[in-house]
Design an enzyme around this catalytic site. Structure first.
Site, PDB file in Angstrom:
ATOM      1  N   ASP A 635     -47.026  61.954  11.463  1.00  0.00           N
ATOM      2  CA  ASP A 635     -46.579  60.949  10.499  1.00  0.00           C
ATOM      3  C   ASP A 635     -45.150  61.237  10.042  1.00  0.00           C
ATOM      4  O   ASP A 635     -44.315  60.326   9.935  1.00  0.00           O
ATOM      5  CB  ASP A 635     -47.530  60.929   9.308  1.00  0.00           C
ATOM      6  CG  ASP A 635     -47.132  59.899   8.269  1.00  0.00           C
ATOM      7  OD1 ASP A 635     -47.180  58.700   8.574  1.00  0.00           O
ATOM      8  OD2 ASP A 635     -46.781  60.304   7.137  1.00  0.00           O
ATOM      9  N   LYS A 639     -41.609  59.075  10.564  1.00  0.00           N
ATOM     10  CA  LYS A 639     -40.696  58.745   9.472  1.00  0.00           C
ATOM     11  C   LYS A 639     -39.270  59.178   9.790  1.00  0.00           C
ATOM     12  O   LYS A 639     -38.306  58.448   9.498  1.00  0.00           O
ATOM     13  CB  LYS A 639     -41.175  59.394   8.180  1.00  0.00           C
ATOM     14  CG  LYS A 639     -42.467  58.798   7.632  1.00  0.00           C
ATOM     15  CD  LYS A 639     -42.980  59.553   6.422  1.00  0.00           C
ATOM     16  CE  LYS A 639     -44.268  58.942   5.876  1.00  0.00           C
ATOM     17  NZ  LYS A 639     -44.828  59.697   4.741  1.00  0.00           N
TER      18      LYS A 639
END
Length: 778
Positions: A635, A639
């Site tokens: 994750d 980003k």
């Protein structure tokens, strides 16, 4: 095979030139489609005149009118097919039969009037054959049967199966037969009615009315230069316009389409490249505003409210009647030409309160009619118009006075009441935790957004179900409405709904974590839809796909806002773009980009088992159901890629070095399988923490991007940092973004705050929505 029905009116067939234009349109149609035709030009008027002469025993007049008919039709047939054609011979036979019946006093009105459509159908079918298009003409008296003034729908549906699938089917409009085969007519505008009936009987996908107007306008474009042609209107508003006397649409025409998915399209045969106007199911079109002039109207007050009598009177007059409920009384507005018939029908049950008055009807979205009525009254009073009556009801308002509205006055009303900002249609995908908060906030934010641009919620999507309504979904009850009325839906149906939305602007707000839904973004762009996303998948997709999406959005001048995909409500994307737009150059970005990993880092110490801390975070809802999704660092990697691409860097996801916050051995199986080997996780973290402690540092899960190196440095993983470092002093759960640039070289720009949470994420989405509304309103 999907069938369609096309209807051509008398003006479209008024000359040989117009027949040729219609034939060119028909050459583009598919075999199996049906073409319904009216009588050519003024043929029906001429036949009505012939009947009048016959009825009044004007034998000279009968002969003169027959001669006119013969001259006009012979000229048409000769120019298109020649005077030696089969059609020419049939026409001569018909004229002779009419003359013979007239001479023997055996002429029947309906039988006579039917000839206009018969001649048109026969001529067009043969002309199409001459042009190389297979076509057959049908007499609709063999397709439509009427018994006691009621159409026999079941029998007619069976009869219409006779239409051919390997040719075009040219069908007469306006006429039908009774049970013993006698000719009956379907009344005023009967050919349009024939077309929609036929559409219903053959289960057509659409019925197109080809006429001399380009579609349905906000008002008469011949009187108001700025009249707006609408691409779509709802069946409900079309019915209301018809009841108020709109000349393009007629109430009877629309009746067969009620509660069906058949589209009605109004197009111009004089401009076949124009798209026209679609009349669609109510939920597929937003409410519009219209001005319809009313000329020479009588107003009756009924002493008894009897809907059945109004319906019966409408049938007798062959004209829709619009009742008004005013302070417990029923008012009936009728054209003055029918005033005597209405008075005779009701006798003492109707009182004439206004005679031969004129004015305007305003059709609008429900709820605005009272305000529009007051605005119109004020404007008309300024124009020195004496009002004889002004009333409003759900969806429309009526103002009547002594004189017709001049074009200048109608234009002023149009400017005041119709012209408005383009609306933004909002579709929200993902109405779970964050989505639910977003909707509740939207209800509060709507007034502020509407100062920039009118905003209307039209769609709610969740997994494989949706609630879709082009006219709008009431925000206050949206969640309950979804729970009670959502239907199963496919991506194709969602795309079709977005394609059909007739708003000036539309946006999909993606609050899902679905990779498959993000793959629909190019389709959204193809249909002129902006995107706001908290979803990270599209921004981190394969580079070619991502760049193609960006290119498509640029070509179509579409906006994509995704500030909450990184940092929840923190304005990191906005800050990077703003710095670059100001002329700065970003050199480095680092920080802690995960609220979950921030919490774990801040709360971990060597006297704790890391696996116990992870389980605690999971139970508190700080992690994904399987915490390894957080511990993998994937994750955070996504980003960082989003931020890198925001800087214009052409990186793939795998270009970012990734180190997980767990040993590789725990990646297989379920989370419970991993917990069975939790000592591996504890040992892995403890050893790294001990190494960091020996150097006087602490562990944090850090993302780093350095554009000054060659190649560019991009990595995500555990890092030993000094206790005084910004990333080490975070409040548990916060994110931090440390930005170095040419302007912020020695003293970094730091953005810090909650990086997760329903409220802040939803607020970040609202920030993006406000930004979008601001941009679109400029």
């Amino acid at each position: 095979m999907t069938k369609q029905v096309y209807k051509f009116g008398g003006s479209s067939l008024s000359s040989a030139k117009r027949y040729h234009a219609v034939a060119n349109i028909c050459q583009q149609l598919a075999y199996g489609d049906a073409i319904v035709v009216s009588a050519a030009g003024k043929t029906t008027d001429t036949l009505v005149r012939l009947w009048s002469c016959y009825h009044n025993q004007d034998h000279k007049g009968v002969g003169e009118v027959i001669a006119l008919l013969k001259d006009h039709q012979c000229a048409l047939v000769s120019e298109l097919l020649g005077d030696k054609s089969e059609v020419y011979a049939h026409f001569i036979d018909d004229i002779n039969a009419i003359s013979q019946r007239a001479g023997c006093a055996e002429l029947e009105q309906a039988w006579l009037l039917a000839h206009g459509e018969l001649w048109s159908a026969r001529l067009l079918a043969h002309y199409l054959n001459k042009q190389g298009v297979a076509a057959t003409h049908f007499d609709s008296r063999k397709l439509f049967v009427v018994a006691q003034n009621n159409l026999k729908h079941q029998e007619n549906t069976a009869r219409c199966q006779a239409l051919k699938s390997d040719q075009l089917n040219v069908v007469t409009g306006f006429i039908a037969s009774d049970e013993v085969g006698n000719t009956v007519t379907l009344g005023r505008n009967g050919s349009d009615y024939s077309a929609t009936l036929l559409g219903k009987y053959i289960n057509a996908s659409s019925v197109t009315i080809w006429t001399d107007t380009q579609g349905v306008y906000s008002t008469d474009p011949r009187k108001v230069e700025k009249a707006v042609k609408y691409n779509k209107i709802s069946q409900q508003q079309a019915q209301q316009l018809a009841r108020l006397g709109n000349p393009v649409l007629h109430a009877k025409t629309l009746t067969p389409l009620k509660d069906s998915d058949i589209k009605l399209v109004v197009r111009s045969s004089y401009d076949s490249h124009s798209d026209g106007t679609q009349v669609v199911a109510n939920e597929q079109a937003k409410a519009k505003r219209f001005l319809t002039t009313l000329a020479s109207v009588d107003v009756f007050q009924l002493t008894h409210n009897n809907k059945d009598s109004i319906r019966e009177l409408s049938i007798i007059l062959q004209h829709p009647l619009q009742p008004l409920e005013v302070e417990g009384n029923t008012l009936l507005l009728v054209p003055s030409q029918f005033g005597e018939q209405v008075a005779s029908y009701y006798l003492q049950d109707a009182v004439l309160i206004e005679s031969n008055v004129s004015g305007v009807a305003i059709v609008s979205e429900a709820g605005s009619e009272s305000q529009l009525l007051e605005s119109a009254k004020a404007l008309l009073e300024k124009q020195s118009m004496t009002l004889r009556g002004a009333w409003s009801q759900n969806g429309f308002a009526i103002l009547l006075g002594d004189q017709l509205l001049e074009s200048d006055t109608l234009s002023l009303l149009h400017e005041e009441l119709i012209t408005a900002k383009q609306e933004l249609a909002v579709i929200v995908a993902g109405i779970g935790n964050v989505g639910e908060v977003f909707l509740s906030q939207l209800n509060d934010q709507l007034a502020r957004l509407n100062t920039l641009l009118p905003v209307k919620l039209v769609g709610l999507l969740r997994s494989s179900t949706s609630l879709l309504n082009g006219q709008g979904i009431e925000l206050a009850t949206a969640s309950a409405n979804f729970k009670n009325n959502a239907k199963a839906s496919s991506p194709e149906q969602i795309i079709e709904f977005i394609k059909e939305l007739d708003y000036g602007h539309k946006v999909v707000i993606d609050i899902t974590a679905s990779e498959s839904f993000s793959k629909l973004y190019p389709e959204f762009a193809l249909h002129d839809c902006h995107i706001i996303s908290a979803n990270k998948y599209a921004g981190t997709a394969e580079l070619n796909w991502y760049e193609n999406l960006r290119r498509l959005q640029t070509e179509k001048n579409l906006l994509w806002r995704y500030n909450t995909s990184v940092g929840a409500g923190l304005p990191i994307n906005f800050a990077l773009k703003d710095l670059q737009n100001s002329g700065d150059k970003i050199t480095k970005i680092s920080g802690v980009f995960s609220g979950t990993l921030s919490w774990l880092g801040a709360n971990y110490s060597l006297d704790k088992k890391f696996s116990d801390l992870v389980e605690q975070a999971r139970e508190l809802g700080f992690t994904e159901p399987d915490p390894r999704e957080d511990l993998s660092g994937r994750d955070v990697q996504r980003k960082l890629l989003i931020l890198a691409r925001e800087l214009g860097l052409s990186l793939e996801l795998d270009d970012i070095e990734l180190s997980a916050w767990m040993p590789n051995e725990l990646a297989e199986g379920s989370w419970q399988d991993a917990l069975a080997k939790r000592e591996l996780l504890d040992t892995f973290v403890e050893e790294l923490a001990l190494d960091a402690q020996r150097e006087g540092n602490t562990l944090r899960y850090v993302a780093e991007l350095d554009t000054t190196t060659s190649p560019i440095t991009a990595k995500v993983g555990l890092k030993a940092v000094a206790p005084s470092a910004a990333v080490a002093t975070l409040t548990p759960g916060d994110n931090i973004f440390v930005i170095n640039s040419v302007w912020y070289a020695d003293n970094a720009l730091i953005i810090q705050g909650p990086g997760a949470g329903r409220e802040v994420t939803a607020a970040g989405v609202h920030s993006d929505l406000y930004w979008l509304c601001h941009k679109l309103s400029e």
